[in-house]
Scaffold this motif. Structure first.
Motif, PDB file in Angstrom:
ATOM      1  N   SER A  91      39.638   9.626  -6.845  1.00 12.35           N
ATOM      2  CA  SER A  91      39.109   8.581  -7.731  1.00 12.35           C
ATOM      3  C   SER A  91      37.620   8.365  -7.473  1.00 12.35           C
ATOM      4  O   SER A  91      37.117   8.679  -6.383  1.00 12.35           O
ATOM      5  N   GLU A  93      36.066   5.602  -6.854  1.00 13.06           N
ATOM      6  CA  GLU A  93      35.889   4.667  -5.739  1.00 13.06           C
ATOM      7  C   GLU A  93      36.033   5.388  -4.394  1.00 13.06           C
ATOM      8  O   GLU A  93      35.227   5.194  -3.480  1.00 13.06           O
ATOM      9  N   ASP A  94      37.072   6.231  -4.295  1.00 13.33           N
ATOM     10  CA  ASP A  94      37.279   6.987  -3.053  1.00 13.33           C
ATOM     11  C   ASP A  94      36.137   7.971  -2.820  1.00 13.33           C
ATOM     12  O   ASP A  94      35.740   8.228  -1.682  1.00 13.33           O
ATOM     13  N   ASP A 129      27.634   8.459  -8.905  1.00 12.74           N
ATOM     14  CA  ASP A 129      28.253   7.987  -7.660  1.00 12.74           C
ATOM     15  C   ASP A 129      27.199   7.459  -6.691  1.00 12.74           C
ATOM     16  O   ASP A 129      27.417   6.465  -5.984  1.00 12.74           O
ATOM     17  N   GLU A 132      26.286   3.788  -6.860  1.00 11.93           N
ATOM     18  CA  GLU A 132      27.182   2.895  -6.118  1.00 11.93           C
ATOM     19  C   GLU A 132      26.953   3.017  -4.617  1.00 11.93           C
ATOM     20  O   GLU A 132      27.040   2.022  -3.883  1.00 11.93           O
ATOM     21  N   ASP A 584      35.010  -8.429 -14.428  1.00 14.62           N
ATOM     22  CA  ASP A 584      34.685  -8.241 -13.011  1.00 14.62           C
ATOM     23  C   ASP A 584      34.086  -9.530 -12.461  1.00 14.62           C
ATOM     24  O   ASP A 584      33.086 -10.022 -12.968  1.00 14.62           O
TER      25      ASP A 584
END
Length: 643
Positions: A91, A93-94, A129, A132, A584
């Protein structure tokens, strides 16, 4: 074996509903159309043996054709197994966390092309990515820098790098005493075990009191220190920053542990690194006994901290009316907890709270009170307290509130019974056995003797015969042989519950299925409704946003409970809003918002209101049931049935 680009091409074709051109594939994967055509040619030679092939359709592009679904499925499972064997994330997030760990552990520049190939993602996906990743690093005052032809690397203060390592290499949400769960291999397990064994032995030998969490954190930081020192990364602070540490007993203990670890792991700790470890002891030690005399307490807790705690408790009473100002046990407990906390915070050392989410959900009133510590300690001691520390303070507030509840919640009553001493005593002992910590039956009496009985210290009367005249205390009419309905009446009174369970809910302040896109928009919308209806002044909104800045009020289970810093209205009430889609709210999804207006001088209302809210927000099924309500009357009926 498929290359990373081939994997990406296959994923794109599997997801496509129609043919995809080489130009489209090239744009998505950030290569040239010619590279795409060459990769597809090679990919096809593999797929033809695996139950499928890629068909080139003139004028429309490429399309994946599956000839044998069973063979193709087995091929995909093999690809997935090969990917998982390398512990690659699936994912977004991972993947972000994987990248953070990789950058922290490798300690050198990493090329983006190499990282994208390793993760089987396109370079453009990797760039997204990294946005983040930079957000995470900013929270630790670290920076991700890039260098042409070299790649990217993390830079920043060494202590901040170690805090980030502690957060992202170990499962900090669980108490793992034996250090068996490393999220990423910072040291061989045998070295971790040696560190743990040495620390345990030395802590016991020197009679240092530490909690399991503190001991776990110390092991984590020792492991990280060994890794960083081996990579020639050292804590660099001016000597004057550590001046007060070298004379402490904790420094001698840290030096003893370091000496043994140096020998066992073949690593050399500089003097500043030993002082760094000593600070962990200063920030985690606790007093073995709680019943200190005044002199012992004042020798452990510095005078500035004692003054700050007094001001904090006073502010809690002033704003939330919890009546804790005379709770000496709370004052002592906060002092013993906060002194080592300050020792850590002065050196910028963090300690994660594995219970934080649960504390916020189950003890929201105590957490609200603890939030006030942030402004007091900032002003008085120039110390910044984060949410994790607020959570620990909230536990002490919860204990004080429960202690107070135990002292105040025993109700005193008189039983009026017309059928004789036997039935009156039966009623008395039945009630006292059922509610031993909630009810004290002061006396039993006949109706005609009631005029002779003092009601000054009595909370209510339980009677088996109707009493029509007005008395200064409530009257509960029950049957001599108590039934279910009789017990419900008594329990409602003992819990301060009324027949109308929605006293805090107003029909005109319920707003269902609104399309509000953000937290700010939702709060602004509800505040504007309250101001327009004359319930609050315009300053109410500013106070709500101020409270949000101190600590987000989202509690999981799709619920947020925003509220002002201090009471703004005479009565306590809710303003409810459900949303069409979740938004969120500082890391939690929210679709059910309960904006609280806290009444002035209405402490009992406040405690009862939070009891009601906890009953709802702890149960995801109940929350979803309320979110699905289409009409106000349906919502009111549903929530009334829940409480």
């Amino acid at each position: 074996m498929l290359s990373s680009r081939m994997m990406l091409i296959l994923q794109e074709l599997m997801a496509a509903k129609s043919a995809v051109t080489s130009n489209d594939l090239a744009d998505r994967i950030c290569v040239t159309p010619r590279t795409i055509r060459n990769d597809i040619k090679e990919l096809n030679s593999i797929l033809l043996q695996s139950g499928g092939f890629i068909e080139s359709k003139r004028g429309t592009g490429y399309e994946l054709i599956i000839k044998n679904s069973k063979t193709f499925k087995a091929f995909l499972q093999k690809m997935a197994k090969d990917s998982n064997s390398n512990m690659l994330p699936s994912s977004p997030e991972d993947r972000v966390i994987y990248i953070v760990r990789k950058l922290l552990l490798d300690n050198y520049y990493i090329k983006l092309d190499d990282m994208a190939d390793k993760l089987y993602i396109s370079k453009s996906t990797l760039q997204n990515d990294l946005i983040e990743v930079r957000k995470i690093l900013t929270g630790f005052k670290l920076e991700l820098v890039s260098k042409p032809y070299h790649g990217v690397k993390i830079i920043g203060d060494e202590m901040n790098v170690r805090f980030c390592l502690a957060e992202y290499l170990f499962n900090r949400k669980e108490i793992v005493v034996n250090m068996q769960r490393q999220a990423a291999p910072i040291l061989p397990q045998k070295d971790i075990n040696k560190i743990y064994t040495i620390i345990i032995k030395e802590v016991k030998a020197n009679k240092i009191e530490m909690s399991d969490i503190a001991l776990n954190n110390l092991c984590i930081h020792f492991a990280i220190a060994c890794k960083r020192i081996r990579d020639e990364n050292y804590v660099q602070l001016a000597p004057e920053d550590f001046a007060g540490v070298y004379s402490q007993t904790e420094y001698k203990v840290a030096k003893g542990i370091v000496t043994k670890i140096e020998s066992a792991l073949h690593v050399s700790f500089p003097k500043t690194e030993i002082a760094y470890i000593a600070i962990h002891f200063l920030g985690t030690k606790k007093i073995a006994k709680i019943n200190l005399n005044r002199e012992e307490f004042e020798s452990f807790v510095e005078s500035d901290l004692r003054a700050a705690i007094k001001e904090f408790i006073h502010k809690v009473d002033e704003r939330l009316k919890l009546q804790l100002i005379n709770d000496h046990e709370l004052f002592i407990a906060l002092g013993l907890h906060l002194q080592p906390t300050l020792n850590r915070l002065r050196y910028g050392m963090n300690m994660r709270n594995p219970m934080l989410d649960e504390i916020k959900t189950k003890y929201p009133l105590a957490f609200d009170a603890a939030v006030l510590a942030r402004e007091v300690f900032n002003k008085r001691l120039a110390i910044e307290i984060d949410e994790d520390e607020v959570g620990y303070i909230a536990l002490h507030i919860s204990v004080a509130m429960l202690r107070q509840k135990m002292q105040q919640d025993v109700k005193r009553c008189i039983i009026v019974c017309a059928t004789g001493v036997g039935s009156a005593m039966l009623l008395k002992y039945r009630l006292q056995s059922k509610y031993p910590n909630q009810l004290h039956v002061v006396d039993t009496t006949d109706f005609y003797r009631l005029n002779e009985t003092s009601l000054e210290q009595i909370d209510f009367i339980i009677t088996t015969i109707p009493i029509e005249r007005k008395l200064p205390v409530p009257i509960i009419f029950v049957n001599t042989i108590l039934g279910t309905e009789d017990l419900r009446k008594i329990e409602n009174y003992l819990k301060n519950r009324t027949e109308n369970k929605i006293d805090f809910l107003k029909e005109e302040l319920i707003f269902l299925h609104k399309g509000l896109p953000t937290k700010e928009a939702a709060i602004k919308y509800l505040v504007e409704k309250l101001v327009a209806a004359g319930y609050v002044e315009s300053s109410f909104g500013a106070s709500v946003f101020k409270r949000e800045r101190l600590s987000p009020t989202s509690f999981g289970n799709l619920v947020a409970i925003p509220h002002p810093m201090e009471p703004h209205t005479r009565e306590t009430f809710w303003t409810i809003c459900t949303l069409k889609k979740p938004i969120d709210w500082e890391g939690n999804y929210v679709q059910f918002i309960c904006l609280l207006s806290i009444g002035k001088n209405r402490t009992s209302d406040l405690k009862l209101m939070y009891d009601y809210l906890i009953e709802i927000i702890e149960n995801k099924r109940k929350v979803n049931q309320l979110i699905s309500c289409e009409e106000k009357d349906e919502f009111i009926e549903t929530i009334n049935a829940m409480l």
